[in-house]
Design an enzyme around this catalytic site. Sequence first.
Site, PDB file in Angstrom:
ATOM      1  N   HIS A  64       0.742  -1.145  -0.023  1.00  0.00           N
ATOM      2  CA  HIS A  64      -0.108   0.043   0.067  1.00  0.00           C
ATOM      3  C   HIS A  64       0.881   1.338  -0.236  1.00  0.00           C
ATOM      4  O   HIS A  64       0.386   2.394   0.431  1.00  0.00           O
ATOM      5  CB  HIS A  64      -0.993  -0.115   1.284  1.00  0.00           C
ATOM      6  CG  HIS A  64      -2.116  -0.954   0.977  1.00  0.00           C
ATOM      7  ND1 HIS A  64      -3.188  -0.659   0.462  1.00  0.00           N
ATOM      8  CD2 HIS A  64      -2.141  -2.319   1.314  1.00  0.00           C
ATOM      9  CE1 HIS A  64      -3.916  -1.816   0.293  1.00  0.00           C
ATOM     10  NE2 HIS A  64      -3.355  -2.986   0.919  1.00  0.00           N
ATOM     11  N   GLY A  71      -7.796 -13.241  -8.536  1.00  0.00           N
ATOM     12  CA  GLY A  71      -8.286 -12.680  -7.308  1.00  0.00           C
ATOM     13  C   GLY A  71      -7.687 -13.344  -6.272  1.00  0.00           C
ATOM     14  O   GLY A  71      -8.099 -13.064  -5.138  1.00  0.00           O
ATOM     15  N   SER A 128      -4.639  -9.618 -13.069  1.00  0.00           N
ATOM     16  CA  SER A 128      -5.338  -8.301 -13.928  1.00  0.00           C
ATOM     17  C   SER A 128      -4.400  -7.353 -14.394  1.00  0.00           C
ATOM     18  O   SER A 128      -4.306  -6.819 -15.537  1.00  0.00           O
ATOM     19  CB  SER A 128      -6.345  -7.752 -13.020  1.00  0.00           C
ATOM     20  OG  SER A 128      -5.877  -7.325 -11.502  1.00  0.00           O
ATOM     21  N   ASP A 152       1.960  -3.777  -9.314  1.00  0.00           N
ATOM     22  CA  ASP A 152       2.002  -4.944 -10.174  1.00  0.00           C
ATOM     23  C   ASP A 152       2.473  -4.744 -11.447  1.00  0.00           C
ATOM     24  O   ASP A 152       3.102  -5.543 -11.859  1.00  0.00           O
ATOM     25  CB  ASP A 152       0.549  -5.355 -10.058  1.00  0.00           C
ATOM     26  CG  ASP A 152      -0.130  -5.210  -8.646  1.00  0.00           C
ATOM     27  OD1 ASP A 152       0.458  -5.047  -7.752  1.00  0.00           O
ATOM     28  OD2 ASP A 152      -1.604  -5.150  -8.643  1.00  0.00           O
TER      29      ASP A 152
HETATM   30  C1  GLA Z   1      -2.861  -4.266  -5.062  1.00  0.00           C
HETATM   31  C2  GLA Z   1      -2.750  -2.996  -6.100  1.00  0.00           C
HETATM   32  C3  GLA Z   1      -1.398  -2.466  -6.002  1.00  0.00           C
HETATM   33  C4  GLA Z   1      -0.665  -2.310  -4.567  1.00  0.00           C
HETATM   34  C5  GLA Z   1      -1.141  -3.493  -3.722  1.00  0.00           C
HETATM   35  C6  GLA Z   1      -0.872  -3.126  -2.216  1.00  0.00           C
HETATM   36  O1  GLA Z   1      -2.209  -5.380  -5.562  1.00  0.00           O
HETATM   37  O2  GLA Z   1      -3.073  -3.386  -7.310  1.00  0.00           O
HETATM   38  O3  GLA Z   1      -1.286  -1.308  -6.565  1.00  0.00           O
HETATM   39  O4  GLA Z   1      -1.519  -1.047  -3.996  1.00  0.00           O
HETATM   40  O5  GLA Z   1      -2.494  -4.032  -3.912  1.00  0.00           O
HETATM   41  O6  GLA Z   1       0.606  -3.006  -2.140  1.00  0.00           O
END
Ligand code: GLA
Length: 389
Positions: A41, A127, A133, A177
């Site tokens: 996050h 998921g 995704s 990601d």
């Molecule tokens: C998901 C979101 C990312 C990131 C993570 C938490 O994977 O797609 O952008 O914020 O949560 O680190």
Amino acid sequence: MGRATKNDLIIKYQNEFESRFKDKTYCTAIAPGRINIIGEHTDYNLGLAMPIAIDRWICSIVSIRKDNKIRIYSTNFDEQIFLSIDQLDEQTENWKKYVFGCIQVFINKYNINIGFNILIGGNIPIGFGMSSSASLEVSLLSSLHSACKIHIDYHAVLELSNKVEKEFLGIQSGVLDQYASIFSKKNKPILIDFSSLTHTYVNSNIRGASWLIVNSMVQRVLAESKYNERVNECQLALKVINASNEKNIKIYELKKYHLKQLKDYPILYKRIHHIISENNRVMLMKQALENRDLDLIGVILNESHVSLSKDYQVSCVEIDAIIQISRKQKGFYGGRIMGGGFGGCCICLVKNSQKSIFIENLVSEFNQRFSYDLKVENVNFTHGLTLVN
Ligand code: GLA
């Protein structure tokens, strides 16, 4: 039989594309999923994170059609869709929103008015926090660029993917990601600085222990989760701090002493406490990995879990139980919830000699409490995006 390699998937999907679309002139892009060693996050808060790509992929194959229609086939959902460009903003299921979103943002950016045949397939569990995704976005956007003979600017792919997440899925996510899916190098975690969108590679060569990915089997749906709430809370906290400060401080400049300005806002205090401490943990982790200090790596992971569970409040009972049970097992250095949270996977570091017994005990004790089996995923670290032809 072992799990499919990247080449197995490319060959399988290219054969399927040729027989389904009767077309041999196409472009292929295959993008991996990721794990995140540390830095959760922090991406949308312009901080630091350390992900790496894993050997699970989404492959997209694209060819140009003679008309301006779009035919899409998903091998995972075994579903074919035939539509025209003006139907791309229709309300539909999530996986189609991602696909339609990518095509829409791509044709808007380059003012394109031609049709495509598209095949998408892969082996990333959907998921569960391994970023299926984002890999779909990276592979599809890249193969669309190749098919249209447009030079791929990877920062533009990051930007377009983020637009899809925000405008088509309603998720205010960062680009952790997608970044990992594009820029990873084999066995070298990437240290990303989201304030400048730059990265360096970390020398990680730990011995005698393995990373395990424990899938809680609790499926998380980011758009319906409290993900956006966390994004908004952090932005609000920054406003509060700036209102009590003459300087226009940026979120990535926050230090522990700024927390006192949030003392009347206990929730915002906790959120920013997590962000500041998590950014510090990313830098500590770099040193611990480079020094091959397994105990310290474990401590950092455990602290991150406590912070994500108590301060950032993105864990759930099943994941907290996985960590709690793991902590009682021999050979467990440390572990934490991984990804967006509210379900999904944990990442754990476990001594090789104790790995089998660790898995056995964890799965069995978890089953006694929750009456279902966890899945322990064996992943290998790999390269980022590959373009073929
Ligand atoms: C998901 C979101 C990312 C990131 C993570 C938490 O994977 O797609 O952008 O914020 O949560 O680190």
